[in-house]
Design a protein around this motif. Structure first.
Motif, PDB file in Angstrom:
ATOM      1  N   GLN A  91      -8.747  -0.718   4.686  1.00 49.32           N
ATOM      2  CA  GLN A  91      -7.491  -0.290   5.293  1.00 49.32           C
ATOM      3  C   GLN A  91      -7.767   0.086   6.752  1.00 49.32           C
ATOM      4  N   PRO A  92      -7.646  -0.870   7.686  1.00 48.04           N
ATOM      5  CA  PRO A  92      -7.951  -0.582   9.094  1.00 48.04           C
ATOM      6  C   PRO A  92      -6.991   0.414   9.736  1.00 48.04           C
ATOM      7  N   ASN A  93      -5.789   0.572   9.186  1.00 46.83           N
ATOM      8  CA  ASN A  93      -4.795   1.452   9.784  1.00 46.83           C
ATOM      9  C   ASN A  93      -5.144   2.911   9.483  1.00 46.83           C
ATOM     10  N   PRO A  94      -5.494   3.731  10.496  1.00 49.54           N
ATOM     11  CA  PRO A  94      -5.863   5.127  10.222  1.00 49.54           C
ATOM     12  C   PRO A  94      -4.713   5.948   9.665  1.00 49.54           C
ATOM     13  N   SER A  95      -3.486   5.678  10.102  1.00 48.27           N
ATOM     14  CA  SER A  95      -2.341   6.428   9.573  1.00 48.27           C
ATOM     15  C   SER A  95      -2.162   6.173   8.085  1.00 48.27           C
ATOM     16  N   ALA A  96      -2.342   4.925   7.674  1.00 48.06           N
ATOM     17  CA  ALA A  96      -2.226   4.602   6.255  1.00 48.06           C
ATOM     18  C   ALA A  96      -3.329   5.285   5.454  1.00 48.06           C
ATOM     19  N   ARG A  97      -4.540   5.376   6.016  1.00 45.10           N
ATOM     20  CA  ARG A  97      -5.635   6.053   5.312  1.00 45.10           C
ATOM     21  C   ARG A  97      -5.343   7.531   5.146  1.00 45.10           C
ATOM     22  N   VAL A  98      -4.798   8.157   6.190  1.00 46.00           N
ATOM     23  CA  VAL A  98      -4.437   9.576   6.086  1.00 46.00           C
ATOM     24  C   VAL A  98      -3.359   9.784   5.021  1.00 46.00           C
ATOM     25  N   GLU A  99      -2.390   8.882   4.995  1.00 47.83           N
ATOM     26  CA  GLU A  99      -1.324   8.984   3.998  1.00 47.83           C
ATOM     27  C   GLU A  99      -1.886   8.852   2.584  1.00 47.83           C
ATOM     28  N   GLU A 100      -2.775   7.888   2.374  1.00 50.63           N
ATOM     29  CA  GLU A 100      -3.377   7.716   1.061  1.00 50.63           C
ATOM     30  C   GLU A 100      -4.214   8.931   0.681  1.00 50.63           C
ATOM     31  N   PHE A 101      -4.910   9.527   1.652  1.00 47.38           N
ATOM     32  CA  PHE A 101      -5.707  10.722   1.382  1.00 47.38           C
ATOM     33  C   PHE A 101      -4.819  11.889   0.941  1.00 47.38           C
ATOM     34  N   LEU A 102      -3.691  12.065   1.616  1.00 50.58           N
ATOM     35  CA  LEU A 102      -2.789  13.159   1.252  1.00 50.58           C
ATOM     36  C   LEU A 102      -2.196  12.947  -0.137  1.00 50.58           C
ATOM     37  N   TYR A 103      -1.803  11.725  -0.441  1.00 53.94           N
ATOM     38  CA  TYR A 103      -1.269  11.446  -1.773  1.00 53.94           C
ATOM     39  C   TYR A 103      -2.322  11.710  -2.844  1.00 53.94           C
ATOM     40  N   GLU A 104      -3.576  11.360  -2.526  1.00 51.51           N
ATOM     41  CA  GLU A 104      -4.642  11.579  -3.503  1.00 51.51           C
ATOM     42  C   GLU A 104      -4.885  13.073  -3.725  1.00 51.51           C
ATOM     43  N   LYS A 105      -4.862  13.868  -2.652  1.00 51.65           N
ATOM     44  CA  LYS A 105      -5.080  15.303  -2.795  1.00 51.65           C
ATOM     45  C   LYS A 105      -3.914  15.980  -3.515  1.00 51.65           C
ATOM     46  N   LEU A 106      -2.716  15.441  -3.335  1.00 53.06           N
ATOM     47  CA  LEU A 106      -1.547  15.993  -4.024  1.00 53.06           C
ATOM     48  C   LEU A 106      -1.403  15.444  -5.438  1.00 53.06           C
ATOM     49  N   ASP A 107      -2.364  14.592  -5.831  1.00 51.49           N
ATOM     50  CA  ASP A 107      -2.355  13.997  -7.171  1.00 51.49           C
ATOM     51  C   ASP A 107      -1.056  13.254  -7.437  1.00 51.49           C
ATOM     52  N   ARG A 108      -0.642  12.477  -6.444  1.00 55.99           N
ATOM     53  CA  ARG A 108       0.558  11.660  -6.580  1.00 55.99           C
ATOM     54  C   ARG A 108       0.199  10.195  -6.372  1.00 55.99           C
ATOM     55  N   LYS A 109       1.000   9.316  -6.957  1.00 58.70           N
ATOM     56  CA  LYS A 109       0.743   7.891  -6.858  1.00 58.70           C
ATOM     57  C   LYS A 109       1.039   7.389  -5.456  1.00 58.70           C
ATOM     58  N   VAL A 110       0.088   6.620  -4.918  1.00 53.31           N
ATOM     59  CA  VAL A 110       0.270   6.057  -3.576  1.00 53.31           C
ATOM     60  C   VAL A 110       1.340   4.966  -3.634  1.00 53.31           C
ATOM     61  N   PRO A 111       2.349   5.017  -2.776  1.00 49.08           N
ATOM     62  CA  PRO A 111       3.396   3.990  -2.807  1.00 49.08           C
ATOM     63  C   PRO A 111       2.844   2.616  -2.455  1.00 49.08           C
ATOM     64  N   SER A 112       3.426   1.589  -3.055  1.00 47.60           N
ATOM     65  CA  SER A 112       2.990   0.217  -2.789  1.00 47.60           C
ATOM     66  C   SER A 112       3.308  -0.150  -1.343  1.00 47.60           C
ATOM     67  N   ARG A 113       2.315  -0.747  -0.669  1.00 46.92           N
ATOM     68  CA  ARG A 113       2.475  -1.089   0.737  1.00 46.92           C
ATOM     69  C   ARG A 113       2.340  -2.611   0.907  1.00 46.92           C
ATOM     70  N   VAL A 114       3.259  -3.193   1.694  1.00 46.84           N
ATOM     71  CA  VAL A 114       3.232  -4.632   1.937  1.00 46.84           C
ATOM     72  C   VAL A 114       2.045  -4.957   2.840  1.00 46.84           C
ATOM     73  N   THR A 115       1.283  -5.971   2.477  1.00 37.61           N
ATOM     74  CA  THR A 115       0.154  -6.391   3.312  1.00 37.61           C
ATOM     75  C   THR A 115       0.654  -7.179   4.520  1.00 37.61           C
ATOM     76  N   ASN A 116      -0.216  -7.329   5.504  1.00 38.75           N
ATOM     77  CA  ASN A 116       0.165  -8.058   6.714  1.00 38.75           C
ATOM     78  C   ASN A 116       0.501  -9.516   6.403  1.00 38.75           C
ATOM     79  N   GLY A 117      -0.266 -10.119   5.502  1.00 35.41           N
ATOM     80  CA  GLY A 117       0.019 -11.503   5.134  1.00 35.41           C
ATOM     81  C   GLY A 117       1.376 -11.658   4.466  1.00 35.41           C
ATOM     82  N   GLU A 118       1.727 -10.735   3.586  1.00 36.99           N
ATOM     83  CA  GLU A 118       3.023 -10.798   2.911  1.00 36.99           C
ATOM     84  C   GLU A 118       4.166 -10.578   3.903  1.00 36.99           C
ATOM     85  N   LEU A 119       3.951  -9.674   4.864  1.00 37.08           N
ATOM     86  CA  LEU A 119       4.979  -9.445   5.877  1.00 37.08           C
ATOM     87  C   LEU A 119       5.159 -10.686   6.755  1.00 37.08           C
ATOM     88  N   LEU A 120       4.061 -11.336   7.126  1.00 35.13           N
ATOM     89  CA  LEU A 120       4.143 -12.568   7.914  1.00 35.13           C
ATOM     90  C   LEU A 120       4.852 -13.661   7.120  1.00 35.13           C
TER      91      LEU A 120
END
Length: 393
Positions: free
Chosen positions: A65-94
């Motif tokens: 996950q090269p995006n640092p903001s996305a990594r921080v978001e995933e870290f917070l969800y993990e610490k809050l013991d919540r499921k990380v929301p599904s994120r569209v990949t760059n290829g799927e968006l293209l």
């Protein structure tokens, strides 16, 4: 409340005395119980394992996950013991953008058809990337993280307890040494008034210090054995991480193999349908017309005519875009040798199937699509895509 205050005061006193003793050891003003060489090696290997595991874990997270903001978001969800929301990949968006663009330009136009084909491949690439990230997280990242948050915390806790036991042991040794020195001094300098009571008190103090030293030594040895067993377990950790590393490499290999196959399939589709663009060659942009394929540009210059009713020496079927291999004859000059880069499966009888790394003879004919050449292998001949060839001098 009174008990808690006394305990807090006692703990604070122990903490400050240990801190002072540790400082004196660093300054060389106090003796220190040294651990054996094998134990020190275990400690050094454990620290090395922890440091490199942290670095590998962080860099693998960056890779996935090269995006640092996305990594921080995933870290917070993990610490809050919540499921990380599904994120569209760059290829799927293209792929989504390409599909929407094709609908606007017209899915029946050559550009729209190509956008749809490329978009579908990008969607498959995005799905493969999502599966690779999921697989790598489960098989590689999770074991590394479990070691740092589980086993290493236990080892660190026991090491701190061992450090405190060692400081207590050294403090007992210092008190015993001090009591022995006082007892020896009292025996050397007699006191004519109260010699026996004073010597008795000093002797009792030395005996109490010896008893405390024995208890402290026993606690230190027990804690050292517990810590040693945990440190020796680092070998099992290396074995587990080695297995996880193999699984990570396997999942990464599968991911890149899928991407390679998807792109090969896309290249074949674009190569087969490249003839669709021949009729639109005159309406193409000047920049596109000035940028022919690199491989085709290395061929000898042969004039190409989009539509020629009749060409002397060339069957009408070639000029009309339908190739009969039996009617095609190689030109007197302009043939070249080429090495096949990838396997190619012929779409019909006018094409020549190719095998990677084989050598064939190729040449161009007037009126042919510049993305295609005539290939010959012995008595076999047919159309071959230029993008699958490496033209040799």
């Amino acid at each position: 409340m009174e008990f808690n205050v006394k305990k807090l005061a006692s703990d604070a006193g122990v903490f400050f005395s240990r801190a002072m003793q540790f400082t004196e050891e660093k300054l060389g003003q106090a003796e220190k119980t040294e651990l054996d060489a094998h134990f020190e090696n275990l400690l050094a290997r454990a620290d090395c394992t922890k440091n490199w595991t942290e670095k590998i874990l962080r860099q693998t997270e960056v890779l996935l996950q090269p995006n640092p903001s996305a990594r921080v978001e995933e870290f917070l969800y993990e610490k809050l013991d919540r499921k990380v929301p599904s994120r569209v990949t760059n290829g799927e968006l293209l792929a989504q953008y390409m599909t929407e663009a094709a609908n606007d330009f017209g899915p029946g136009t050559p550009y729209g058809k190509t956008l749809i084909k490329v978009g579908e491949t990008q969607r498959r690439l995005g799905a493969a990337e999502r599966e690779f990230i999921r697989s790598a997280s489960i098989s590689f990242l999770t074991p590394l993280r479990n070691f740092l948050e589980g086993d290493w915390r236990t080892i660190s806790k026991e090491r701190r307890i061992l450090q405190n036991r060692r400081l207590d042991l050294d403090a007992c040794k210092a008190r015993l040494k001090k009591a022995k020195a006082a007892e020896a001094k009292a025996a050397a300098v007699p006191d004519f008034q109260e010699t026996r009571p004073r010597n008795y008190v000093l002797s009792a103090s030395a005996s109490a210090a010896e008893h405390e030293l024995r208890l402290t030594q026993t606690e230190f040895d027990r804690q050292a054995e517990v810590t040693r067993l945990l440190l020796e377990g680092i070998s099992s950790t290396h074995v587990n991480h080695l297995r996880c590393l193999h699984e990570f490499v396997e999942s990464q290999t599968n991911y890149y193999a899928q991407c390679y196959q998807f792109m090969l399939d896309l290249q074949k589709q674009l190569g087969r349908f490249s003839g669709t663009f021949v009729g639109n060659a005159e309406s193409a942009s000047p920049a596109a017309a000035a940028s022919p394929p690199v491989a085709a540009a290395t061929l000898p210059a042969v004039p190409t005519i989009p539509v020629v009713p009749t060409i002397v020496g060339v069957p009408n079927t070639v000029a009309e875009g339908v190739l009969n291999p039996n009617e095609v004859k190689p030109p007197a000059s302009g043939t070249r040798r080429a090495r096949v880069l990838y396997d190619y499966e012929a779409a019909d009888s006018t094409e020549l199937a190719l095998l990677a790394d084989e050598m064939i003879t190729v040449y161009s004919l007037p009126g042919m699509d510049p993305d295609w050449l005539i290939g010959e292998r012995g008595n076999q001949k047919g159309k071959v895509p230029v993008t699958y060839l490496e033209l040799l001098s």
